[in-house]
Design a protein around this motif. Structure first.
Motif, mmCIF file in Angstrom:
data_model
loop_
_atom_site.group_PDB
_atom_site.id
_atom_site.type_symbol
_atom_site.label_atom_id
_atom_site.label_comp_id
_atom_site.label_asym_id
_atom_site.label_seq_id
_atom_site.Cartn_x
_atom_site.Cartn_y
_atom_site.Cartn_z
ATOM 1 N N VAL A 1 0.853 -1.187 0.000
ATOM 2 C CA VAL A 1 0.000 0.000 0.000
ATOM 3 C C VAL A 1 0.894 1.243 0.000
ATOM 4 N N ARG A 2 0.495 2.247 -0.759
ATOM 5 C CA ARG A 2 1.262 3.500 -0.829
ATOM 6 C C ARG A 2 1.431 4.088 0.568
ATOM 7 N N PRO A 3 2.564 4.738 0.835
ATOM 8 C CA PRO A 3 2.854 5.234 2.195
ATOM 9 C C PRO A 3 1.768 6.120 2.794
ATOM 10 N N GLU A 4 1.229 7.057 2.036
ATOM 11 C CA GLU A 4 0.203 7.945 2.604
ATOM 12 C C GLU A 4 -1.083 7.175 2.932
ATOM 13 N N ARG B 1 -10.467 -6.068 4.968
ATOM 14 C CA ARG B 1 -10.905 -6.042 3.569
ATOM 15 C C ARG B 1 -10.488 -4.738 2.893
ATOM 16 N N THR B 2 -10.614 -3.651 3.610
ATOM 17 C CA THR B 2 -10.222 -2.351 3.064
ATOM 18 C C THR B 2 -8.716 -2.315 2.789
ATOM 19 N N ILE B 3 -7.920 -2.805 3.725
ATOM 20 C CA ILE B 3 -6.466 -2.847 3.532
ATOM 21 C C ILE B 3 -6.116 -3.708 2.329
ATOM 22 N N ARG B 4 -6.741 -4.873 2.229
ATOM 23 C CA ARG B 4 -6.446 -5.768 1.110
ATOM 24 C C ARG B 4 -6.895 -5.150 -0.226
ATOM 25 N N ASP B 5 -7.987 -4.391 -0.200
ATOM 26 C CA ASP B 5 -8.445 -3.695 -1.407
ATOM 27 C C ASP B 5 -7.409 -2.651 -1.837
ATOM 28 N N TYR B 6 -6.900 -1.885 -0.890
ATOM 29 C CA TYR B 6 -5.851 -0.912 -1.204
ATOM 30 C C TYR B 6 -4.616 -1.612 -1.756
ATOM 31 N N ALA B 7 -4.234 -2.734 -1.149
ATOM 32 C CA ALA B 7 -3.069 -3.487 -1.616
ATOM 33 C C ALA B 7 -3.288 -4.001 -3.031
ATOM 34 N N GLY B 8 -4.493 -4.477 -3.313
ATOM 35 C CA GLY B 8 -4.814 -4.949 -4.652
ATOM 36 C C GLY B 8 -4.738 -3.834 -5.686
ATOM 37 N N ARG B 9 -5.270 -2.668 -5.350
ATOM 38 C CA ARG B 9 -5.202 -1.516 -6.263
ATOM 39 C C ARG B 9 -3.766 -1.083 -6.498
ATOM 40 N N ALA B 10 -2.954 -1.114 -5.414
ATOM 41 C CA ALA B 10 -1.548 -0.721 -5.559
ATOM 42 C C ALA B 10 -0.810 -1.693 -6.462
ATOM 43 N N ALA B 11 -1.112 -2.994 -6.318
ATOM 44 C CA ALA B 11 -0.470 -4.002 -7.164
ATOM 45 C C ALA B 11 -0.895 -3.836 -8.617
ATOM 46 N N SER B 12 -2.168 -3.519 -8.848
ATOM 47 C CA SER B 12 -2.661 -3.323 -10.227
ATOM 48 C C SER B 12 -2.004 -2.120 -10.884
ATOM 49 N N SER B 13 -1.808 -1.068 -10.121
ATOM 50 C CA SER B 13 -1.214 0.144 -10.704
ATOM 51 C C SER B 13 0.265 -0.049 -11.026
ATOM 52 N N ARG B 14 0.937 -1.001 -10.351
ATOM 53 C CA ARG B 14 2.348 -1.269 -10.630
ATOM 54 C C ARG B 14 2.545 -2.161 -11.853
ATOM 55 N N SER B 15 1.475 -2.897 -12.228
ATOM 56 C CA SER B 15 1.653 -3.832 -13.345
ATOM 57 C C SER B 15 1.239 -3.249 -14.669
#
Length: 193
Positions: free
Chosen positions: A139-142, A179-193
């Motif tokens: 997840v992004r630092p902010e 669930r919210t944390i995992r959603d943020y992590a999923g979005r962060a992973a998608s934006s990196r790929s």
């Protein structure tokens, strides 16, 4: 009701367990040397032998609470293999905290500086542990900072809102945060790929 024999040996941990129980039931106002000695069936000599006096007892109790309810939990979470598992371990451990005693410690800290300092240090360590896990999930630092702060706010808020804390509700609230944390992590992973 018969008293325990005076020669009964008690441990420091028994003092701490009794103290946390009394804090949960009566708050800091109900926690006294005489109450502890009566509850454990010992003389005040036992108390003074272990702690030297009230200030020594408070310091030892706070050290015990910090070690058992923060340091131990952080170490358990760090031992898990991956951030997903660490998040699950932290969630379970946070659900199992002695919430009523912790709420009493917070109230006690409003009038007692050494209690307040320990409680703030505990909060900071718990926040840092959650922040590290959320960051390790990518997840992004902010966002990670905001999510870790949300987790602490949920824990403290539930301890203040309910007495006793509804563990099922607390678990559900933590699950929603997960669930919210995992959603943020999923979005962060998608934006990196």
């Amino acid at each position: 009701m018969p008293r325990e024999p005076r020669h009964l040996k008690v441990t420091q941990d028994q003092y701490f367990k009794a103290a946390l129980s009394q804090l949960a039931a009566q708050g800091a106002e109900g926690l006294t040397i005489s109450w502890l000695c009566r509850a454990l069936g010992v003389t005040s000599g036992s108390f003074y032998h272990y702690f030297g006096g009230w200030a020594g007892f408070v310091e030892a109790l706070l050290t015990h609470w910090e070690a058992e309810q923060t340091q131990r939990i952080v170490e358990l979470a760090r031992a898990a293999a991956d951030p997903e598992q660490r998040l699950d371990v932290l969630r379970q451990q946070a659900t199992d905290l002695p919430h009523d005693a912790e709420a009493a410690i917070r109230a006690w800290g409003r009038g007692e500086e050494r209690v307040s300092q320990t409680q703030q240090r505990v909060d900071a360590r718990r926040h840092a542990a959650l922040l590290a896990i959320v960051s390790d999930l990518g997840v992004r630092p902010e966002d990670a900072e905001r999510l870790a702060t949300t987790g602490m706010a949920l824990l403290v808020g539930m301890q203040q809102l309910q007495r006793p804390v509804d563990i099922d509700m607390l678990g559900a609230v933590f699950d929603e945060l997960g669930r919210t944390i995992r959603d943020y992590a999923g979005r962060a992973a998608s934006s990196r790929s």
